[in-house]
Design a protein around this motif. Structure first.
Motif, PDB file in Angstrom:
ATOM      1  N   ALA B 247       0.836  -1.196   0.000  1.00  0.00           N
ATOM      2  CA  ALA B 247       0.000   0.000   0.000  1.00  0.00           C
ATOM      3  C   ALA B 247       0.880   1.259   0.000  1.00  0.00           C
ATOM      4  N   ARG B 248       1.917   1.249   0.810  1.00  0.00           N
ATOM      5  CA  ARG B 248       2.774   2.435   0.905  1.00  0.00           C
ATOM      6  C   ARG B 248       3.568   2.670  -0.403  1.00  0.00           C
ATOM      7  N   ARG B 249       3.948   1.545  -0.992  1.00  0.00           N
ATOM      8  CA  ARG B 249       4.774   1.679  -2.189  1.00  0.00           C
ATOM      9  C   ARG B 249       3.960   2.149  -3.401  1.00  0.00           C
ATOM     10  N   PHE B 250       2.751   1.624  -3.521  1.00  0.00           N
ATOM     11  CA  PHE B 250       2.008   1.850  -4.761  1.00  0.00           C
ATOM     12  C   PHE B 250       0.898   2.880  -4.663  1.00  0.00           C
ATOM     13  N   SER B 251       0.503   3.272  -3.447  1.00  0.00           N
ATOM     14  CA  SER B 251      -0.689   4.129  -3.332  1.00  0.00           C
ATOM     15  C   SER B 251      -0.497   5.483  -3.999  1.00  0.00           C
ATOM     16  N   LYS B 252      -1.284   5.741  -5.035  1.00  0.00           N
ATOM     17  CA  LYS B 252      -1.324   7.045  -5.694  1.00  0.00           C
ATOM     18  C   LYS B 252      -2.767   7.528  -5.779  1.00  0.00           C
ATOM     19  N   THR B 253      -3.666   6.550  -5.933  1.00  0.00           N
ATOM     20  CA  THR B 253      -5.077   6.851  -6.084  1.00  0.00           C
ATOM     21  C   THR B 253      -5.738   6.801  -4.696  1.00  0.00           C
ATOM     22  N   LEU B 254      -6.729   7.676  -4.569  1.00  0.00           N
ATOM     23  CA  LEU B 254      -7.464   7.708  -3.284  1.00  0.00           C
ATOM     24  C   LEU B 254      -8.158   6.367  -3.061  1.00  0.00           C
ATOM     25  N   SER B 255      -7.860   5.765  -1.917  1.00  0.00           N
ATOM     26  CA  SER B 255      -8.487   4.475  -1.586  1.00  0.00           C
ATOM     27  C   SER B 255      -9.474   4.663  -0.413  1.00  0.00           C
ATOM     28  N   LEU B 256     -10.513   3.896  -0.502  1.00  0.00           N
ATOM     29  CA  LEU B 256     -11.564   3.966   0.542  1.00  0.00           C
ATOM     30  C   LEU B 256     -11.977   2.546   0.950  1.00  0.00           C
ATOM     31  N   THR B 257     -12.511   2.441   2.133  1.00  0.00           N
ATOM     32  CA  THR B 257     -12.995   1.124   2.578  1.00  0.00           C
ATOM     33  C   THR B 257     -14.125   1.298   3.586  1.00  0.00           C
ATOM     34  N   ASN B 258     -14.924   0.252   3.697  1.00  0.00           N
ATOM     35  CA  ASN B 258     -15.954   0.206   4.762  1.00  0.00           C
ATOM     36  C   ASN B 258     -15.520  -0.699   5.917  1.00  0.00           C
ATOM     37  N   ASN B 259     -14.332  -1.261   5.801  1.00  0.00           N
ATOM     38  CA  ASN B 259     -13.876  -2.207   6.829  1.00  0.00           C
ATOM     39  C   ASN B 259     -12.707  -1.616   7.601  1.00  0.00           C
ATOM     40  N   ALA B 267      -6.703   4.962   2.512  1.00  0.00           N
ATOM     41  CA  ALA B 267      -6.560   6.356   2.932  1.00  0.00           C
ATOM     42  C   ALA B 267      -7.731   6.811   3.794  1.00  0.00           C
ATOM     43  N   ILE B 268      -8.944   6.508   3.365  1.00  0.00           N
ATOM     44  CA  ILE B 268     -10.130   6.966   4.094  1.00  0.00           C
ATOM     45  C   ILE B 268     -11.045   5.764   4.322  1.00  0.00           C
ATOM     46  N   ASN B 302     -28.000  -1.697  10.314  1.00  0.00           N
ATOM     47  CA  ASN B 302     -27.134  -0.935  11.208  1.00  0.00           C
ATOM     48  C   ASN B 302     -27.193   0.545  10.836  1.00  0.00           C
ATOM     49  N   THR B 303     -26.998   1.394  11.816  1.00  0.00           N
ATOM     50  CA  THR B 303     -27.104   2.826  11.574  1.00  0.00           C
ATOM     51  C   THR B 303     -25.814   3.560  11.908  1.00  0.00           C
ATOM     52  N   ARG B 304     -24.900   2.869  12.523  1.00  0.00           N
ATOM     53  CA  ARG B 304     -23.713   3.552  13.015  1.00  0.00           C
ATOM     54  C   ARG B 304     -22.504   3.237  12.132  1.00  0.00           C
ATOM     55  N   TRP B 305     -21.691   4.178  11.915  1.00  0.00           N
ATOM     56  CA  TRP B 305     -20.378   3.942  11.279  1.00  0.00           C
ATOM     57  C   TRP B 305     -19.421   4.979  11.771  1.00  0.00           C
ATOM     58  N   ASP B 306     -18.176   4.816  11.349  1.00  0.00           N
ATOM     59  CA  ASP B 306     -17.127   5.732  11.787  1.00  0.00           C
ATOM     60  C   ASP B 306     -16.314   6.192  10.567  1.00  0.00           C
ATOM     61  N   ILE B 307     -15.682   7.351  10.707  1.00  0.00           N
ATOM     62  CA  ILE B 307     -14.878   7.884   9.596  1.00  0.00           C
ATOM     63  C   ILE B 307     -13.415   7.929  10.027  1.00  0.00           C
ATOM     64  N   TRP B 308     -12.579   7.376   9.200  1.00  0.00           N
ATOM     65  CA  TRP B 308     -11.142   7.318   9.515  1.00  0.00           C
ATOM     66  C   TRP B 308     -10.315   7.947   8.378  1.00  0.00           C
ATOM     67  N   VAL B 309      -9.197   8.478   8.778  1.00  0.00           N
ATOM     68  CA  VAL B 309      -8.225   8.943   7.770  1.00  0.00           C
ATOM     69  C   VAL B 309      -6.853   8.368   8.117  1.00  0.00           C
ATOM     70  N   ASN B 310      -6.269   7.667   7.130  1.00  0.00           N
ATOM     71  CA  ASN B 310      -4.904   7.157   7.325  1.00  0.00           C
ATOM     72  C   ASN B 310      -3.950   8.253   6.868  1.00  0.00           C
ATOM     73  N   ASN B 311      -3.395   8.980   7.824  1.00  0.00           N
ATOM     74  CA  ASN B 311      -2.569  10.152   7.515  1.00  0.00           C
ATOM     75  C   ASN B 311      -1.361   9.793   6.632  1.00  0.00           C
ATOM     76  N   THR B 312      -0.760   8.659   6.900  1.00  0.00           N
ATOM     77  CA  THR B 312       0.458   8.268   6.173  1.00  0.00           C
ATOM     78  C   THR B 312       0.166   8.143   4.672  1.00  0.00           C
ATOM     79  N   LEU B 313      -0.890   7.375   4.421  1.00  0.00           N
ATOM     80  CA  LEU B 313      -1.205   7.139   3.009  1.00  0.00           C
ATOM     81  C   LEU B 313      -1.766   8.391   2.344  1.00  0.00           C
ATOM     82  N   SER B 314      -2.635   9.112   3.092  1.00  0.00           N
ATOM     83  CA  SER B 314      -3.240  10.295   2.460  1.00  0.00           C
ATOM     84  C   SER B 314      -2.171  11.351   2.149  1.00  0.00           C
ATOM     85  N   ALA B 315      -1.157  11.452   2.991  1.00  0.00           N
ATOM     86  CA  ALA B 315      -0.075  12.394   2.751  1.00  0.00           C
ATOM     87  C   ALA B 315       0.717  11.989   1.494  1.00  0.00           C
TER      88      ALA B 315
END
Lengths: 940, 333
Positions: B247-259, B267-268, B302-315
């Motif tokens: 992920a660190r080596r190749f990440s260029k495109t914004l990645s998202l996940t629900n897990n 990234a998010i 389900n009604t609840r979720w959370d939002i995360w940002v992976n600073n390393t990858l997003s940077a």
């Protein structure tokens, strides 16, 4: 109070409380009681009335405060609810597409902070044609099964039918499995709710609605608040209605709302209602759980406080707080305390006032008492027979009572102020030459206590005049002598009486010679002196013969005259030193002092000779009175008075035995004296035997011969009395009876026999003796004892004896001698079931004649006829005659002295019923006798 | 045998009566003291992050309301459909032994291979959880089946992603879904695809079975405008460290996940919360034990979720986070 002594007034502080109270009560007048009672009667109702108002106002104020607090708390919660609705409204305008996730996050904190808001959510306002849209929208939000619903009559949710407009529930928090099905529920399906929601939408107001039927939970109030499309809320009603998308709702649980507020709510009965256009819809009712215990509640109306909260529509939340009123325990306790305190204070005050009054009354009474007591003392002094003289310390007369005035032959005015010595001088009775030094006597009071002197006033005549002087001193408060009191009592009369009594104690009133008391004293004195001197004396015991004849013929006063005359003449015959005493009714004792035997005999002979010629005449009667005289010489061998008197008695008895009018001198070697002495010894032996149970009982069997019964059968025993001497030898019954009859002891012996025989019968009950009957002998002396019957009955009951098992045997001679009492005794004995046998029948000569009148059951034929019956035809005829007479009178016969078989054979021929004698069985002790019948196989 | 000889003597009758009463009494006592049994069937194995989350929350929420007997189907390691069916059969056999008061399941395999063939429309109430997106294919709801459907916040996630890439890219709206070739992820992709389509986006899927292919797929995905990372459950040979490195080596495109567990490589994240599934399943099971009917409890999501940002990858990707995201998203390491 008036009878108290002056001294008692000073002991006030030592009086007990009951005494003090009693005194106070005595001093309390009726008007005072009325005053105290009125005070209490007025004060107590006043206290109660006051307590009533204080209590009521207290409760009222307390309730007001509590209601204010409760109202404040409720208002806070209502306000919080309104705030929640306002928040939701604000949220909606910020984010109209509010999803359930956001709504959940938003409402979570609201619910946590307001636990009485049990549910909240959003409702939609949709027209019929929007149904599919909302269904899709809800499905997008995850409610895949969304449908419009309503409650059926059972409370189950069912699909909502076709309607022009719906108000479905679209958001709900908290979502739980139990309430999730409410999503899609059409609020408009509830009666009137469509109109209400339309109304609040038009008026932009809030609606309060009570949901009761199938809405989850109980006691709910649901508040509805409409929201509108757009950012600016329309103004007009129609626009509002057209632009509304529904609104938010909040479910308040009233119970939890009230639980959450102050505990004060528990003090009220609470009724929550919704006032909707004047219609009161009950929502919630709760009884007070924390009411204090109240008393007399019926006296107070229940206090009702009403609090209202208006929503912006026409609905109004009404909370009624009912406060039951009454006396609290605290109020009652305080009231009771006040009443008790009042009574206590009133009592203390009353006691104080009364004690003041009592104290005053006591002082007055005390003064009066002093006066009274002084008068009493003066009166006492005046009336007392003793002469009382009061002296000051200088021995000057201060006071003198009338008795002293008379005694000392002076006057009061002359005496008072005079030195005592001027008035009287006293001599000691026994030292008449000496003048009593009164001054010294009074000075010695400190050491002598209260001395008394027998004194005679100097110059007073008469040997008998004696005064008893008592002196005492009085002290003032400093303990110094303040004066003296002399009391002179005339004891002359006492002296004379004392002398008379002393005379009467030693002299015979009839003859004026010394009596038995003096005689014995003198004799004892002389005997005791024999140890130290070597003198000899003689005692002459004189028993007048035939004196009874004089009394019986001429009366006792003549007898007394004879005695006086005789005494006077006897005194002429004896010396002055000799002592002549009357020691009995017709008995005289004469102690010839300091005489040898010759002189004594000479004097006694002179007396004997005097009696040979002594004739006492009275009117036409002339009586030659003689005496039986016994003489005893007294020397240093005589042990004591009793022996000498006994010897004199023996000698006198010997003289009587010799035909009276004899002189008999006691001699130990004289056989008659010995016999008499033996007789006397029997007296003490029998008495000792009675007291120490030395007698014993033997049993001799009696067998039945009648009806052809085997003569060996023993069915009856006769109790026989036995006594053993100190050596263990058996004493013959004849000896016992002879002595007992002489000394009148037969009654006691018979009672001993009856008592012990019946006790023995009772003890034998459990053995073979229980089948037998028993005979007990009664003497002639006892036959005359009228108390014997009750004694026998008492012993029978005591030992629980069947009376029919006991025969009482009375000798023929005894029955005849005391015929009338004997008949009574026999009748009595037979009346309680015992039998009576006439013993020794035939020994008397007139037996048959008496037999007719004696109601006996058996006759025991005298042994003298039985012993020779086999050989002597006369005896046989006698026995036959007795038997026949008895048979004709239904009297059974018993033959005694049966000593051989021939006798038995003869008795059987005659038909005698019972036999007794050595041939049948000898007397044996009880144990052996009973053992005999238990061993005898023939015994019945 | 004579009739009277067959009759029981009176004392024997009395004994039988007493014995009967004793048995009835013991049965009543047993009934009074009966503790409910919940039979929990997990589709996956111990160690699967999502399943472990559901189980933990389920156990906490259900506490002592019932005795929880668990059976893991281990569906992610099944080589064939036959294995999955056998696992379902095994769960059913165990259920017969356990005789539960309530059956609880998690994820799709249990629904497909256990509930549907064996338990649906039986007398045993069933609560499912963690079934992705839809239950129609399993014939739910049924009279004895209710539960919570697992949905992911795909739309908000895509909207946020478009905002972010809008600033970085002037054109292009191609999206790739990189996930496991598993039942769950296939369903996830289908929903994702529908949502993307509604938003005018074009989507492809790279669903792999092994880690090497996933690494290759990740490298390929960088050619797209957006990468959606699906689940790694079911990818054989998964290596966290290697995946992070990739992920660190190749990440260029914004990645998202629900897990959430894919955040080391993404990234998010708009992540679902496993606990919500377990908690609802527990609450529903308790309601069923207490007498509610499954048919009266609607399905929910389900009604609840959370939002995360992976600073390393997003940077590394050199795009600027929105202010809103900066303020609301949680920072992943």
């Amino acid at each position: 109070m008036h009878d108290k002594s002056p001294g008692a007034m000073n002991t006030h502080s030592r009086q007990s409380k009951p005494q003090l109270l009693s005194k106070l009560l005595k001093h309390t007048h009726r008007s005072q009681w009325i005053g105290i009672t009125l005070f209490v009667l007025i004060t107590i109702p006043a206290i109660i009335f006051n307590a009533h108002w204080i209590n009521y106002e207290d409760l009222e104020n307390q309730a007001q405060v509590e209601v204010t607090t409760i109202a404040h708390d409720v208002s806070e919660r209502i306000g919080a609810m309104q705030t929640v609705l306002a928040s939701l409204e604000g949220l909606y305008y910020i984010s109209p597409d509010l999803g359930k996730g956001e709504f959940q996050i938003f409402s979570k904190n609201l619910l946590v902070n307001s636990p009485y808001i049990t549910m909240l959510g959003k409702y939609e306002s949709i027209a019929r044609h929007d149904r599919q849209d909302i269904k899709k929208r809800m499905s997008d939000q995850g409610h895949y099964e969304f449908n419009l619903k309503e409650f059926d009559s059972q409370g189950n949710l069912k699909l909502r039918g076709d309607r022009a407009h719906y108000y479905p529930l679209s958001l709900l928090e908290p979502q739980l499995p139990s309430n999730l099905a409410l999503i899609g529920f059409d609020f408009g399906s509830i009666s009137g709710m469509a109109e209400t929601l339309e109304s609040v939408a038009q008026e932009k107001s809030m609606a309060l609605v009570a949901f009761q039927d199938h809405w989850p939970g109980a006691a709910n109030i649901v508040a509805f608040k409409p929201v509108y499309r757009g950012k600016q809320t329309p103004d007009s009603g129609n626009s509002l209605l057209r632009q509304t998308t529904g609104g938010f709702w909040v479910n308040l649980n009233i119970s939890q709302l009230l639980d959450g507020i102050s505990n004060l709510a528990n003090n009220f009965n609470i009724k929550v209602e919704i006032n909707h256009d004047g219609d009161l819809i009950p929502v919630y009712v709760r009884a007070a759980t924390n009411l204090p215990k109240l008393y007399f509640s019926s006296l107070y109306p229940t206090r009702v406080f009403e609090q209202k909260w208006n929503s912006t529509d026409s609905a109004e939340l009404v909370i009624k707080l009912e406060k039951p009123m009454g006396f609290t325990e605290q109020a009652i306790a305080l009231t009771a305390f006040a009443i008790v305190t009042t009574i206590f204070v009133a009592t203390l005050f009353s006691i104080h006032v009364l004690s003041q009054q009592a104290s005053l009354a006591e002082k007055i009474a005390g003064k009066q008492n002093l006066i009274d007591e002084r008068e009493k003392a003066q009166t006492t002094l005046n009336t007392v027979k003793d002469a009382i003289i009061t002296l000051d310390p200088a021995l000057t007369i201060v006071q003198i009572n009338p008795a002293a005035v008379v005694l000392l032959n002076t006057t009061r005015s002359l005496a008072v102020g005079q030195p005592l010595s001027n008035l009287v001088q006293l001599q000691i009775e026994t030292e008449k030459a000496t003048i009593l030094d009164i001054g010294q006597v009074l000075a010695d009071l400190e050491y002598d206590g209260n001395p008394e002197y027998n004194v005679v006033p100097v110059g007073q005549s008469g040997d008998d005049f004696v005064l008893r002087l008592s002196v005492s001193s009085s002290q003032n408060q400093d303990g110094k002598t303040s004066g003296y009191v002399l009391v002179l009592r005339d004891i002359s009369h006492e002296r004379r009486m004392s002398k008379k009594l002393a005379y009467q104690a030693n002299f015979d009133a009839v003859t004026d010679c010394t009596n038995r008391h003096y005689f014995e004293q003198k004799l004892e004195s002389l005997i005791s002196e024999l140890r130290v001197n070597d003198r000899t004396h003689a005692l002459c015991y004189m028993d007048l013969d035939q004196f009874k004849v004089v009394n019986d013929t001429c009366g006792h006063h003549v007898g007394d005259e004879l005695l006086k005359d005789l005494t006077k003449k006897l005194k002429l015959l004896i010396r002055d030193a000799d002592v002549l005493s009357r020691i009995g009714g017709d008995e005289f004792g004469l102690i010839l002092i300091n005489v040898n035997q010759e002189q004594a005999l000479s004097l006694c002979d002179r007396i004997y000779q005097f009696f040979q010629s002594f004739v006492f005449s009275h009117e036409e009667f002339a009586f030659s009175i003689t005496a039986s005289i016994g003489v005893v010489f007294i020397d240093n061998t005589c042990a004591n008075t009793n022996d000498v008197l006994a010897a004199a008695d023996i000698a006198c008895y010997s003289a009587k035995d010799s035909g009276r009018n004899c002189l008999s001198v006691y001699s130990e070697s004289d056989e008659r004296m010995t016999e008499r002495s033996v007789d006397l010894s029997w007296l003490s032996r029998l008495q000792t035997a009675l007291q120490t149970d030395q007698f014993c009982l033997y049993l001799q069997p009696v067998v039945s011969l009648s009806s052809g019964m085997n003569p060996q059968h023993i069915t009856h025993f006769e109790f026989l009395l036995r006594l053993r001497d100190d050596d263990g030898n058996e004493v013959t019954p004849k000896q016992i009876i002879q002595a007992a009859e002489r000394y009148d002891l037969m009654r006691d012996i018979d009672k001993w026999v009856i008592k012990n025989a019946l006790r023995t019968v009772a003890e034998l009950n459990s053995g073979p003796g229980g089948r037998c009957s028993f005979s007990i002998n009664i003497s002639g002396q006892s036959a005359a004892d009228r108390g014997l019957k009750s004694f026998i009955e008492k012993q029978m009951k005591l030992n629980q004896i069947d009376p029919s098992r006991i025969w009482f045997e009375l000798t023929e001679t005894a029955a005849i001698s005391h015929f009338s009492v004997a008949v009574d005794l026999i009748t009595s004995i037979r009346s309680f079931g015992s039998k009576v046998a006439l013993d020794d029948f035939g020994s008397g000569l007139s037996s048959f004649g008496y037999l007719k009148n004696l109601p006996v059951d058996l006759i025991k034929i005298d042994g003298q006829f039985i012993k020779e019956i086999a050989n002597n035809p006369i005896d046989r005829q006698m026995v036959k005659a007795i038997h026949q007479v008895g048979q004709s009178m239904n009297i059974l016969s018993v033959a005694e002295f049966v000593e051989d078989q021939e006798t038995i054979d003869e008795l059987l021929k005659i038909g005698i019923d019972f036999a007794q004698g050595y041939f049948i069985g000898k007397p044996q002790n009880v144990r052996d006798a009973i053992a005999q019948i238990s061993k005898n196989p023939k015994a019945a | 045998m004579r009739r009277d000889s067959m009759a029981l003597p009176n004392y024997a009758r009395f004994g039988v009566l007493i014995l009967t009463l004793c048995i009835l009494y013991m049965a009543k006592v047993a009934a009074d003291t009966h503790h409910p049994i919940c039979f929990y069937v997990s589709s996956n194995h111990k160690g699967d992050t999502w399943s472990d989350g559901i189980e933990l929350s389920l156990r906490n929420a259900i506490a002592n309301k019932c005795t929880l007997v668990q059976h893991d189907m281990d569906s992610l390691h099944h080589e064939s459909r036959q294995d999955a069916e056998l696992a379902g059969r095994a769960a059913f056999e165990m259920m017969k032994t356990v005789e539960p008061d309530v059956v609880i399941t998690s994820d799709d395999a249990a629904a497909k291979y256990f509930i549907m063939p064996y338990v649906k429309n039986s007398d045993v109430p069933v609560v499912f959880s963690g079934i992705n997106w839809s239950v129609e294919e399993y014939g739910f709801p049924a009279d004895n089946v209710t539960g919570i459907i697992e949905v992911a916040p795909i739309k908000p996630m895509l909207l946020e992603a478009l905002k972010l890439i809008g600033k970085q890219r002037s054109a292009g709206n191609r999206i790739v879904y990189l996930g496991a070739d598993s039942l769950n992820d296939i369903k996830n992709f289908n929903v994702f695809q529908d949502t993307a389509r509604q938003m005018g986006l074009v989507s492809d899927a790279i669903l792999v079975s092994d880690f090497d292919t996933w690494q290759y797929g990740f490298e390929l995905s960088q050619e797209y405008d957006l990468i959606i990372l699906g689940d790694n459950a079911g990818i054989h040979g998964w290596n966290n460290r290697q995946a992070t490195e990739t992920a660190r080596r190749f990440s260029k495109t914004l990645s998202l996940t629900n897990n959430y567990w894919m955040m080391p490589y993404t990234a998010i994240g708009y992540t679902k919360i496993a606990a919500e599934q377990g908690e609802w399943a527990a609450a529903t099971a308790v309601a069923l034990i207490e007498g509610m009917r499954a048919a009266d409890i609607p399905l929910t999501t389900n009604t609840r979720w959370d939002i995360w940002v992976n600073n390393t990858l997003s940077a590394a990707m050199q795009f600027e986070l929105s202010q809103e995201l900066k303020h609301t998203a949680k920072m992943y390491r």
